[in-house]
Enzyme design. Sequence first.
Site, mmCIF file in Angstrom:
data_model
loop_
_atom_site.group_PDB
_atom_site.id
_atom_site.type_symbol
_atom_site.label_atom_id
_atom_site.label_comp_id
_atom_site.label_asym_id
_atom_site.label_seq_id
_atom_site.Cartn_x
_atom_site.Cartn_y
_atom_site.Cartn_z
ATOM 1 N N ASP A 216 0.850 -1.184 0.000
ATOM 2 C CA ASP A 216 0.000 0.000 0.000
ATOM 3 C C ASP A 216 0.898 1.250 0.000
ATOM 4 O O ASP A 216 1.872 1.307 -0.756
ATOM 5 C CB ASP A 216 -0.959 -0.030 1.197
ATOM 6 C CG ASP A 216 -2.081 1.011 1.107
ATOM 7 O OD1 ASP A 216 -3.084 0.725 0.432
ATOM 8 O OD2 ASP A 216 -1.938 2.096 1.683
ATOM 9 N N TYR B 36 -2.889 11.223 0.809
ATOM 10 C CA TYR B 36 -3.369 11.090 -0.565
ATOM 11 C C TYR B 36 -3.303 12.431 -1.296
ATOM 12 O O TYR B 36 -3.012 12.490 -2.490
ATOM 13 C CB TYR B 36 -4.805 10.566 -0.572
ATOM 14 C CG TYR B 36 -4.918 9.107 -0.219
ATOM 15 C CD1 TYR B 36 -5.037 8.135 -1.212
ATOM 16 C CD2 TYR B 36 -4.897 8.683 1.109
ATOM 17 C CE1 TYR B 36 -5.142 6.791 -0.893
ATOM 18 C CE2 TYR B 36 -4.996 7.346 1.439
ATOM 19 C CZ TYR B 36 -5.113 6.403 0.440
ATOM 20 O OH TYR B 36 -5.202 5.071 0.763
ATOM 21 N N HIS C 31 -4.600 -7.785 0.437
ATOM 22 C CA HIS C 31 -3.865 -6.533 0.566
ATOM 23 C C HIS C 31 -3.100 -6.406 1.878
ATOM 24 O O HIS C 31 -2.012 -5.838 1.913
ATOM 25 C CB HIS C 31 -4.869 -5.382 0.439
ATOM 26 C CG HIS C 31 -4.260 -4.033 0.415
ATOM 27 N ND1 HIS C 31 -3.416 -3.616 -0.594
ATOM 28 C CD2 HIS C 31 -4.377 -2.971 1.268
ATOM 29 C CE1 HIS C 31 -3.046 -2.373 -0.367
ATOM 30 N NE2 HIS C 31 -3.603 -1.956 0.761
#
Length: 370
Positions: free
Chosen positions: A171, A297, A348
Amino acid sequence: MSDTLIRPFRIAVPDADLDDLRNRLSRTRWPEPETVDDWSQGIPLDYTRELAEYWATDYDWRAREAALNRFDHYVTELDGLDIHFIHQRSSQPDAFPLLITHGWPGSVVEFHKVIEPLTQAGFDVVCPSLPGYGFSGKPTSTGWGIERIAQAWDTLMTRLGYARYGAQGGDWSAAVTTQIGRNVGHCVGIHVNMPIASPPPDRPGETSEELQQTLERLHYYRTQDSGYMRQQSTRPQTLGYGLVDSPVGQLAWIVEKFWSWMDCDGHPENVLSREELLDNVMLYWTTASATSSARLYWESGKAFGNGEYVSLPTGIASFPEEILRSPRSWCEKVYNVTHFTTMPRGGHFAAFEQPELFVDDVRAFFDTVR
C-alpha cells in the site's frame, strides 16, 4: 536543530476518551438499510450495527492495549515531526535490521502477528507509524509526501545505529519502500507485497489468464472501489469532519476496505477477529487521525506511477486478492527483481491476513542480502 532523542512510549488512552467513545456509539444516528442483499452499496447496516454494539459493550480496549504494549514503543523527532515506532530487537547475534511500514487504512496493528516470528528469525524489527497516522505527529504544513517520508525513515534507521538495513511494505508503504530503494541510502534491499508497476505501453502477445485477471481487477478498482482515494486525495479536510466526529463513520470507512481488499470469502471476520478489526480502527479513532492520515493522498496521490528504476535487489510477494496485482513482467520494468513469489492465498493486508506466508517470504528474500 532537530532533536535526535529517542524517547520511550507507552500506549495509554485516557479513560475519558473511552467513556466518550461509548457515549457516541450509544447516540449513533443510523441511516436506512441498503437496498441490496450484499456489500455493493457499502458495508451493510446490520453488520455495522452488530460490530458497533460489540465495540461499545464487549470489546476490551485495555486488554488489547496491554497486548500492543508488549512491544517496545518509542518516539523520536524526524524533520521537525514526532514519529512513533516499534523497535523490537532480536536476541540473535548479528540480527539484520528490517524496516516495515504500514499503509491506509492500516496501522502498526497489522504487524502484531509477525514481529515476534521475525525477531526469532534473526531480524531487528522497526515499525514506524506514518506521519499523521496513529501515535505519530500530525503535519501542520504541506510537504510530508512519499519522498520526505522515505528520507525520514533512512534517518530513523541510522539514528537507531544501523549502517545497513532492509525495507518492506505494501500500500502506501510500498510507495515509501520503493522510494527508499530509489534513494539507496543505507538500505541494501527491499521487499514489497504491492509493487508499484503499471502496464508497459507495448504488450505484444500477452493473453495469459493472469494478465486478464490483473486487468479485470484493475478495471474493478478504478470503476467500483476507488472512491475513497478520490475523496482523500482532493478533499481530505471535508471528509475528516464526519469521521473524526463519528466512531461508526470511522469504523465503516475502514472496515469496508478490509472486506473489499482481503482474501476473506465475502466477510472480514473469516480472516480477522472482531478484536483485530477494532484494534486497527481504534488507532484512528483514539488519535483523531482520519483527516491527517487521508492527507497523505493529497500530498502524494500520484506516487503510484512508474518512476526511476530501483536497482537494489527487490523481493516481491504477489498475493491473489491484492488490489493491484502486477505480473512479474511489469515489475521488472521498475525493479531489479531477484525474488518473486506467487502466493496461494491472501490479499492486501499481507502480514495481517497471512502472517506465516509473509514471514517465510520476507525471511527467504532478506537472507539473500543480509
